[in-house]
Design a protein around this motif. Sequence first.
Motif, PDB file in Angstrom:
ATOM      1  N   GLN A  59      31.871  28.910  71.831  1.00 33.69           N
ATOM      2  CA  GLN A  59      31.846  29.455  70.275  1.00 33.69           C
ATOM      3  C   GLN A  59      31.396  28.187  69.366  1.00 33.69           C
ATOM      4  O   GLN A  59      31.888  27.348  69.626  1.00 33.69           O
ATOM      5  CB  GLN A  59      33.189  29.915  69.940  1.00 33.69           C
ATOM      6  N   GLY A  72      30.782  31.045  64.242  1.00 35.63           N
ATOM      7  CA  GLY A  72      31.504  31.957  65.073  1.00 35.63           C
ATOM      8  C   GLY A  72      30.704  32.739  66.242  1.00 35.63           C
ATOM      9  O   GLY A  72      31.267  33.303  67.159  1.00 35.63           O
ATOM     10  N   GLU A  73      29.346  32.244  66.386  1.00 39.27           N
ATOM     11  CA  GLU A  73      28.770  32.978  67.269  1.00 39.27           C
ATOM     12  C   GLU A  73      28.901  32.716  68.425  1.00 39.27           C
ATOM     13  O   GLU A  73      29.396  31.227  68.696  1.00 39.27           O
ATOM     14  CB  GLU A  73      26.988  32.560  67.197  1.00 39.27           C
ATOM     15  N   CYS A  74      28.928  33.426  69.824  1.00 39.38           N
ATOM     16  CA  CYS A  74      29.457  33.294  70.915  1.00 39.38           C
ATOM     17  C   CYS A  74      28.501  33.367  71.968  1.00 39.38           C
ATOM     18  O   CYS A  74      27.721  34.176  71.889  1.00 39.38           O
ATOM     19  CB  CYS A  74      30.712  34.022  71.098  1.00 39.38           C
ATOM     20  N   SER A 134      27.907  37.867  67.880  1.00 41.44           N
ATOM     21  CA  SER A 134      28.160  37.201  66.464  1.00 41.44           C
ATOM     22  C   SER A 134      29.584  36.737  66.436  1.00 41.44           C
ATOM     23  O   SER A 134      29.872  36.012  65.964  1.00 41.44           O
ATOM     24  CB  SER A 134      28.279  38.369  65.539  1.00 41.44           C
ATOM     25  N   ASN A 135      30.255  37.197  67.389  1.00 41.71           N
ATOM     26  CA  ASN A 135      31.850  36.666  67.890  1.00 41.71           C
ATOM     27  C   ASN A 135      32.118  37.012  69.349  1.00 41.71           C
ATOM     28  O   ASN A 135      31.170  37.640  70.022  1.00 41.71           O
ATOM     29  CB  ASN A 135      32.844  37.498  67.089  1.00 41.71           C
ATOM     30  N   CYS A 136      33.059  36.330  69.671  1.00 45.21           N
ATOM     31  CA  CYS A 136      33.288  36.307  71.124  1.00 45.21           C
ATOM     32  C   CYS A 136      34.010  37.800  71.707  1.00 45.21           C
ATOM     33  O   CYS A 136      33.556  38.171  72.818  1.00 45.21           O
ATOM     34  CB  CYS A 136      34.542  35.186  71.617  1.00 45.21           C
ATOM     35  N   THR A 137      34.469  38.373  70.984  1.00 48.15           N
ATOM     36  CA  THR A 137      35.051  39.910  71.330  1.00 48.15           C
ATOM     37  C   THR A 137      33.973  40.614  71.481  1.00 48.15           C
ATOM     38  O   THR A 137      33.811  41.415  72.338  1.00 48.15           O
ATOM     39  CB  THR A 137      35.829  40.397  69.977  1.00 48.15           C
ATOM     40  N   ARG A 138      32.885  40.535  70.549  1.00 45.40           N
ATOM     41  CA  ARG A 138      31.921  41.393  70.740  1.00 45.40           C
ATOM     42  C   ARG A 138      30.867  40.893  72.106  1.00 45.40           C
ATOM     43  O   ARG A 138      30.317  41.706  72.814  1.00 45.40           O
ATOM     44  CB  ARG A 138      30.396  40.945  69.612  1.00 45.40           C
TER      45      ARG A 138
END
Length: 195
Positions: A77, A82-84, A150-154
């Motif tokens: 990340q 916050g990009e993953c 855009s984030n690790c959850t996504r």
Amino acid sequence: MIRFQHPHLLSLYCLFISNHIYSNVLEKLDHHYYSVTIKPNQSINHAIKQASPIKINGHTFDASTNWTIRWQYDWEQEHSTGECKIVQVSVYLNTIITMPKLVGSHSQGQIRSFKQKNETLYTHEYLHYKKSRQTAYQLNNLLNNAPPASNCTRLEQQVNSMGHKMLQELTNWHQHYDKITQHGEKQYLWEKQNH
């Protein structure tokens, strides 16, 4: 003949160190056998059905291919945005082909008939394996080329969605293949349709 899809297992690890994607497909193919003895005047098909331990939903099958595909990936990340993104992928394919094996003393005609039947069965089962193997490599390639999120959850949602979709497509293919060939009893129909 018939294949079982076991639910995939998913592992997720968090990495914050690498800028390169490392990937591999780890395969394991095993062969299991059950014993068949043919009595005098008994047909090969009847002897195999009688000996087969492969029973699914009240049906007995002469052979089977059980496969499992699972995947594991590491991501990193970007702290500022916050990009993953994925940095390492491993896809695991475990396959077991179960076949009959002739034991005991038999006539040359019985041995010849059994060998011919077994070759047809193995041709059918091996194609189940080949398609699962092809899918494992396609999944590996797909995950390696997954775009950053855009984030690790996504990212996790996107990757899992891609994996589940590929497994469903593979399951559908196996079902169609078994339907066309009647679980290998009419393997020639598949060969005719695909050549």
